[in-house]
Structure formats: structure tokens, C-alpha cells
Motif scaffolding. Structure first.
Motif, short mmCIF file in Angstrom:
data_model
loop_
_atom_site.label_atom_id
_atom_site.label_comp_id
_atom_site.label_asym_id
_atom_site.label_seq_id
_atom_site.Cartn_x
_atom_site.Cartn_y
_atom_site.Cartn_z
N PHE A 30 -2.07 -0.10 5.74
CA PHE A 30 -2.73 1.03 5.75
C PHE A 30 -4.04 0.98 6.49
O PHE A 30 -4.61 -0.26 5.90
CB PHE A 30 -3.11 1.86 4.39
CG PHE A 30 -1.87 2.00 3.86
CD1 PHE A 30 -0.97 2.91 4.27
CD2 PHE A 30 -1.52 1.31 2.48
CE1 PHE A 30 0.36 3.48 3.48
CE2 PHE A 30 -0.23 1.68 1.78
CZ PHE A 30 0.52 2.38 2.33
N LYS A 31 -4.65 1.36 7.22
CA LYS A 31 -5.93 1.33 7.91
C LYS A 31 -7.11 1.66 6.83
O LYS A 31 -6.78 2.88 6.43
CB LYS A 31 -6.03 1.99 9.14
CG LYS A 31 -5.18 1.48 10.43
CD LYS A 31 -5.27 2.32 11.59
CE LYS A 31 -4.34 1.91 12.65
NZ LYS A 31 -4.39 2.64 13.58
N GLY A 32 -8.05 0.97 6.51
CA GLY A 32 -9.25 1.41 6.02
C GLY A 32 -10.14 0.25 5.55
O GLY A 32 -10.02 -0.77 6.07
N ASP A 33 -10.85 0.54 4.67
CA ASP A 33 -11.84 -0.69 4.00
C ASP A 33 -12.26 -0.47 2.83
O ASP A 33 -11.86 0.44 2.07
CB ASP A 33 -13.14 -0.81 5.13
CG ASP A 33 -14.01 0.47 5.11
OD1 ASP A 33 -14.03 1.26 4.27
OD2 ASP A 33 -14.68 0.49 6.00
N PHE A 48 -10.13 2.56 -2.30
CA PHE A 48 -9.85 2.23 -0.63
C PHE A 48 -10.39 3.43 0.02
O PHE A 48 -10.32 4.52 -0.45
CB PHE A 48 -8.44 2.21 -0.60
CG PHE A 48 -7.99 1.55 0.59
CD1 PHE A 48 -8.42 0.56 1.19
CD2 PHE A 48 -6.88 2.35 1.51
CE1 PHE A 48 -8.09 0.27 2.30
CE2 PHE A 48 -6.45 1.86 2.47
CZ PHE A 48 -7.01 0.78 2.98
N HIS A 49 -11.19 3.11 1.02
CA HIS A 49 -11.60 4.09 2.02
C HIS A 49 -10.71 4.08 3.12
O HIS A 49 -10.31 3.28 3.75
CB HIS A 49 -13.04 3.65 2.68
CG HIS A 49 -13.91 3.76 1.52
ND1 HIS A 49 -15.28 3.09 1.89
CD2 HIS A 49 -14.08 4.08 0.29
CE1 HIS A 49 -16.08 3.33 0.74
NE2 HIS A 49 -15.19 3.84 -0.37
N THR A 50 -10.17 5.32 3.55
CA THR A 50 -9.03 5.61 4.57
C THR A 50 -8.88 6.92 4.97
O THR A 50 -9.66 7.84 4.53
CB THR A 50 -7.60 5.36 3.78
OG1 THR A 50 -6.58 5.27 4.77
CG2 THR A 50 -7.22 6.19 2.61
N ASN A 51 -8.52 7.09 6.02
CA ASN A 51 -8.11 8.41 6.67
C ASN A 51 -6.83 9.23 6.15
O ASN A 51 -6.80 10.33 6.60
CB ASN A 51 -8.22 8.08 8.17
CG ASN A 51 -9.51 7.99 8.72
OD1 ASN A 51 -10.65 8.54 7.86
ND2 ASN A 51 -9.75 7.48 9.94
N GLU A 52 -6.01 8.56 5.62
CA GLU A 52 -4.56 8.83 5.02
C GLU A 52 -4.38 8.55 3.77
O GLU A 52 -3.62 7.73 3.34
CB GLU A 52 -3.68 8.34 6.11
CG GLU A 52 -3.72 8.52 7.46
CD GLU A 52 -2.66 7.90 8.33
OE1 GLU A 52 -2.36 8.45 9.51
OE2 GLU A 52 -2.38 6.71 8.17
N PRO A 53 -5.19 9.29 2.65
CA PRO A 53 -4.93 9.01 1.16
C PRO A 53 -3.57 9.23 0.90
O PRO A 53 -3.14 8.51 -0.09
CB PRO A 53 -6.18 9.80 0.53
CG PRO A 53 -6.38 10.69 1.69
CD PRO A 53 -6.19 10.29 3.02
N TRP A 54 -3.04 10.06 1.26
CA TRP A 54 -1.66 10.63 0.88
C TRP A 54 -0.74 9.63 1.13
O TRP A 54 0.27 9.41 0.12
CB TRP A 54 -1.17 11.71 1.59
CG TRP A 54 -1.33 11.67 3.10
CD1 TRP A 54 -0.56 11.38 4.06
CD2 TRP A 54 -2.44 12.08 3.79
NE1 TRP A 54 -0.92 11.34 5.12
CE2 TRP A 54 -2.14 12.09 5.37
CE3 TRP A 54 -3.73 12.53 3.64
CZ2 TRP A 54 -2.87 12.06 6.40
CZ3 TRP A 54 -4.53 12.88 4.69
CH2 TRP A 54 -4.08 12.60 5.94
N LEU A 55 -0.86 8.40 1.92
CA LEU A 55 0.16 7.41 2.21
C LEU A 55 -0.21 6.36 1.14
O LEU A 55 0.87 5.90 0.68
CB LEU A 55 -0.04 6.71 3.42
CG LEU A 55 0.48 7.71 4.96
CD1 LEU A 55 0.04 7.05 5.91
CD2 LEU A 55 1.59 8.25 4.66
#
Length: 83
Positions: A30-33, A48-55
Motif C-alpha cells: 500500500f502507498k502511504g507513510d 497509517f497515512h494513505t489515500n486508500e484506507p479501504w484497502l
């Protein structure tokens, strides 16, 4: 605007959980930081900071019961709005 929009936090309750394996999987898939995966064999806290929390939620739900789920929109917060 932040690169990763959603601050995603939750708890995973299960058996034989491995915080290092969970951390590595999330980091790789997953992409994030700002990833944190801490706990023991029965309870892990994820941040987790992400643009796709549902994944991330879908993956974590495959490991055990998830609860205390919080997904906050950091972009809205930075603009003074409710996240």
C-alpha cells in the motif's frame, strides 16, 4: 494538501498476529507513510497515512476482528474543516 490524505487507525484482534509481518505487508502493498504496527500476538494497533484506507481495512480484516476504526481526512483538517 498532504500527499496522503487519510489518517487511518484501527485495532486488529486475533490469534498469532505478527506485528513485523503486518508492517512489512502494508509497507510493500500500500502507498502511504507514517506507518505504525505495534502490539502482540493477540492485539495490533495500526496507524497509517494513505489515500486508500479501504484497502488497508480489507487487509486487516482478513487477519482478525477489526475495531476502533478511525479514518480522518487530513486535507479537510488542514483547511480548518472537520476531518
Amino acid at each position: 494538501m498532504t500527499e496522503f490524505r487519510y489518517d487511518t487507525q484501527l485495532l486488529i484482534e486475533g490469534h498469532d498476529l505478527d506485528e513485523d509481518a503486518i508492517y512489512d505487508y502494508i509497507e510493500k502493498h500500500f502507498k502511504g507513510d507514517s506507518l505504525l504496527a505495534v502490539g502482540d500476538e493477540e492485539l495490533i494497533k495500526i496507524h497509517f497515512h494513505t489515500n486508500e484506507p479501504w484497502l488497508v481495512l480489507q487487509y486487516c480484516a482478513s487477519l482478525g476482528e477489526i475495531y476502533d476504526i478511525v479514518v480522518e481526512d487530513m486535507d479537510r483538517q488542514s483547511r480548518g474543516l472537520k476531518g
